[in-house]
Scaffold this active site. Structure first.
Site, PDB file in Angstrom:
ATOM      1  CB  CYS A 115      -0.954   0.090   1.380  1.00 51.31           C
ATOM      2  SG  CYS A 115      -2.229  -1.358   1.105  1.00 51.31           S
ATOM      3  CG  HIS A 261      -3.319   3.390   0.625  1.00 47.17           C
ATOM      4  ND1 HIS A 261      -3.843   2.840  -0.820  1.00 47.17           N
ATOM      5  CD2 HIS A 261      -3.573   2.251   1.414  1.00 47.17           C
ATOM      6  CE1 HIS A 261      -3.948   1.450  -0.336  1.00 47.17           C
ATOM      7  NE2 HIS A 261      -3.951   1.244   0.663  1.00 47.17           N
ATOM      8  CG  ASN A 291      -6.922  -1.133  -0.597  1.00 50.24           C
ATOM      9  OD1 ASN A 291      -6.020  -0.819  -1.243  1.00 50.24           O
ATOM     10  ND2 ASN A 291      -6.646  -1.460   0.851  1.00 50.24           N
TER      11      ASN A 291
HETATM   12  O1  UT7 Z   1      -4.681  -1.007   2.287  1.00 51.94           O
HETATM   13  C1  UT7 Z   1      -3.653  -1.495   3.524  1.00 51.94           C
HETATM   14  C2  UT7 Z   1      -3.999  -1.272   4.633  1.00 51.94           C
HETATM   15  N1  UT7 Z   1      -5.525  -1.854   5.017  1.00 51.94           N
HETATM   16  C3  UT7 Z   1      -6.265  -1.320   5.986  1.00 51.94           C
HETATM   17  O2  UT7 Z   1      -5.721  -0.178   6.411  1.00 51.94           O
HETATM   18  C4  UT7 Z   1      -7.324  -1.882   6.180  1.00 51.94           C
HETATM   19  C5  UT7 Z   1      -7.819  -1.887   7.672  1.00 51.94           C
HETATM   20  N2  UT7 Z   1      -8.995  -2.482   8.376  1.00 51.94           N
HETATM   21  C6  UT7 Z   1     -10.004  -2.258   7.769  1.00 51.94           C
HETATM   22  O3  UT7 Z   1     -10.284  -1.671   6.864  1.00 51.94           O
HETATM   23  C7  UT7 Z   1     -11.422  -3.158   8.479  1.00 51.94           C
HETATM   24  O4  UT7 Z   1     -10.906  -3.828   9.615  1.00 51.94           O
HETATM   25  C8  UT7 Z   1     -12.145  -4.253   7.612  1.00 51.94           C
HETATM   26  C9  UT7 Z   1     -12.926  -3.438   6.553  1.00 51.94           C
HETATM   27  C10 UT7 Z   1     -11.036  -4.986   6.887  1.00 51.94           C
HETATM   28  C11 UT7 Z   1     -13.171  -4.849   8.441  1.00 51.94           C
HETATM   29  O5  UT7 Z   1     -13.929  -4.213   9.062  1.00 51.94           O
HETATM   30  P1  UT7 Z   1     -14.105  -4.208  10.632  1.00 51.94           P
HETATM   31  O6  UT7 Z   1     -15.055  -3.200  11.022  1.00 51.94           O
HETATM   32  O7  UT7 Z   1     -12.845  -4.300  11.225  1.00 51.94           O
HETATM   33  O8  UT7 Z   1     -14.859  -5.767  10.680  1.00 51.94           O
HETATM   34  P2  UT7 Z   1     -14.583  -7.087  11.580  1.00 51.94           P
HETATM   35  O9  UT7 Z   1     -13.185  -7.578  10.628  1.00 51.94           O
HETATM   36  O10 UT7 Z   1     -14.286  -6.744  13.186  1.00 51.94           O
HETATM   37  O11 UT7 Z   1     -15.716  -7.861  11.426  1.00 51.94           O
HETATM   38  C12 UT7 Z   1     -16.856  -7.500  11.936  1.00 51.94           C
HETATM   39  C13 UT7 Z   1     -17.863  -8.663  11.631  1.00 51.94           C
HETATM   40  C14 UT7 Z   1     -17.636  -9.792  11.873  1.00 51.94           C
HETATM   41  O12 UT7 Z   1     -18.608 -10.543  12.381  1.00 51.94           O
HETATM   42  P3  UT7 Z   1     -18.909 -11.116  14.043  1.00 51.94           P
HETATM   43  O13 UT7 Z   1     -17.770 -11.774  14.454  1.00 51.94           O
HETATM   44  O14 UT7 Z   1     -19.042  -9.710  14.604  1.00 51.94           O
HETATM   45  O15 UT7 Z   1     -20.165 -11.861  13.910  1.00 51.94           O
HETATM   46  C15 UT7 Z   1     -17.026 -10.450  10.525  1.00 51.94           C
HETATM   47  O16 UT7 Z   1     -17.065 -11.971  10.332  1.00 51.94           O
HETATM   48  O17 UT7 Z   1     -18.301  -8.425  10.348  1.00 51.94           O
HETATM   49  C16 UT7 Z   1     -17.995  -9.845   9.792  1.00 51.94           C
HETATM   50  N3  UT7 Z   1     -17.701  -9.663   8.255  1.00 51.94           N
HETATM   51  C17 UT7 Z   1     -18.328  -9.662   7.440  1.00 51.94           C
HETATM   52  N4  UT7 Z   1     -19.754  -9.431   6.969  1.00 51.94           N
HETATM   53  C18 UT7 Z   1     -20.192  -9.156   5.926  1.00 51.94           C
HETATM   54  C19 UT7 Z   1     -16.213  -9.460   7.942  1.00 51.94           C
HETATM   55  N5  UT7 Z   1     -16.126  -9.267   6.415  1.00 51.94           N
HETATM   56  C20 UT7 Z   1     -17.561  -9.215   6.140  1.00 51.94           C
HETATM   57  C21 UT7 Z   1     -18.163  -9.158   4.768  1.00 51.94           C
HETATM   58  N6  UT7 Z   1     -19.743  -9.115   4.781  1.00 51.94           N
HETATM   59  N7  UT7 Z   1     -17.272  -8.839   3.707  1.00 51.94           N
END
Ligand code: UT7
Length: 334
Positions: A115, A261, A291
């Site tokens: 990134c 980014h 992204n």
């Molecule tokens: O570009 C390089 C650097 N990258 C970044 O900076 C990305 C940084 N991280 C993020 O942007 C976020 O952490 C994500 C977008 C990847 C994920 O968002 P989050 O708010 O951190 O979600 P989470 O991983 O904590 O997941 C929350 C819930 C989980 O379910 P439970 O355990 O609460 O029941 C996941 O299983 O959302 C679920 N989940 C989804 N649900 C629907 C995870 N991915 C999905 C999905 N669709 N695609």
């Protein structure tokens, strides 16, 4: 010591649009979750037979940048190509650009900083111009990520985020007030495994190249510890921006446009709030392209310029954070 400046910008994204609803065909996800957590509405994915690879998309973006710079491939002295998704495991894709564009047998360097790849690539090109070694350098960020995504529900945490595309700039020796004022680069390798593709490579057990690929082997897919990466991103983005501004006694109010980014709209909004910046001071286009890793900054930079949001004399700041971890910023007087 010479100075470098950007004199041409170009971008290319595949025609094929993949909406959030389209993704529900592959995995258990939904439009609302993706929009709320990332801001992404759609992304572009290369399709079989469309000829798009990291190298060819980079070439398409580079041709536009060259035309706008009023230069030809023969004028280019060096290529810096940033990608995490080169066409081959090796060599890197910079050499393909040299061949496909018909440049002379100039040097071509691939930058593997994910990134932060474009921030590092621009900084690298800037040094070659500053020392006087080269005059015109093509700097490209390009990614074909859609072919490496785990499209099952298992991979939905990262699968919904990534898109394909390319951006390029022509950097040249500056003879006026336009310049790359400074570059600020950082890394913290202790977090290397928090956002990674482990295979091929890896000492224990040794991972082989594609002939050993097993679709159930998760080490071939991107892994991201999303929350952990998010927390570091919202700290490192503002740090990198403030470090760059302080080097020139500037403040966020002096920025004409910030090109972050495009990792997650929530991250960009957090940075904007923390630095107390207005909406018109920040470029967001993750909604349309997802992204695109090393391509996201040159795509956003080009789009901002095409929209008339960047004029000569403007203070343009880029900032990135990602896998490595690596992060950094470029402070640019356009
Ligand atoms: O570009 C390089 C650097 N990258 C970044 O900076 C990305 C940084 N991280 C993020 O942007 C976020 O952490 C994500 C977008 C990847 C994920 O968002 P989050 O708010 O951190 O979600 P989470 O991983 O904590 O997941 C929350 C819930 C989980 O379910 P439970 O355990 O609460 O029941 C996941 O299983 O959302 C679920 N989940 C989804 N649900 C629907 C995870 N991915 C999905 C999905 N669709 N695609």
């Amino acid at each position: 010591m010479y100075k470098s400046k950007i004199i041409g910008l170009g971008k290319y994204v595949p025609d094929h649009i993949v909406t959030n609803d389209d993704l529900t065909k592959y995995m258990d996800t939904n439009d609302q979750w993706i929009r709320e957590r990332t801001g992404i509405e759609e992304r572009r994915w290369a399709q079989p037979g469309d000829g798009n690879t990291s190298a060819t998309m980079g070439v398409k973006a580079a041709k536009i940048a060259l035309e706008r710079a009023k230069l030809t491939p023969k004028d280019i002295d060096f290529i810096v190509f940033a990608t995490l998704s080169p066409d081959y495991y090796f060599p890197g894709s910079g050499v393909q650009v040299q061949e496909l564009l018909g440049c002379d047998t100039i040097g071509a360097l691939d930058v593997r900083n994910q990134c932060s790849g474009f921030v590092y690539a621009l900084a690298t090109a800037d040094q070659f111009i500053k020392t006087g070694m080269y005059k015109n350098i093509l700097v490209i960020g390009s990614e074909l990520q859609s072919t490496g995504i785990d499209l099952s529900t298992r991979g939905r945490g990262v699968g919904v985020i990534f898109g394909d595309g390319a951006g390029a700039v022509v950097l040249t020796r500056s003879d006026d007030d336009s310049e790359i004022m400074s570059n600020h680069l950082h890394s913290e390798g202790k977090h290397a495994k928090e956002l990674t593709v482990l295979a091929p490579g890896g000492p224990n057990p040794p991972k082989k190249l594609v002939e050993d690929w097993d679709p159930e082997d998760l080490s071939y897919y991107p892994y991201m510890n999303g929350n952990f990466v998010f927390k570091h991103a919202v700290t490192r983005f503002p740090e990198a921006i403030m470090e760059g501004l302080k080097a020139h006694n500037l403040t966020p109010a002096d920025i004409d446009i910030l090109i972050p980014h495009q990792a997650n709209l929530r991250i960009s909004q957090f940075v904007q709030r923390k630095l107390k910046m207005r909406d018109d001071q920040i470029m967001n286009n993750i909604q349309k392209y997802g992204n695109t890793t090393a391509a996201s900054i040159p795509i956003a930079l080009t789009e901002a310029w095409e929209q008339g949001r960047i004029k000569k004399g403007d203070l343009v700041v880029t900032a990135a954070f990602g896998s490595g971890f690596t992060w950094g910023s470029n402070i640019i007087r356009f």
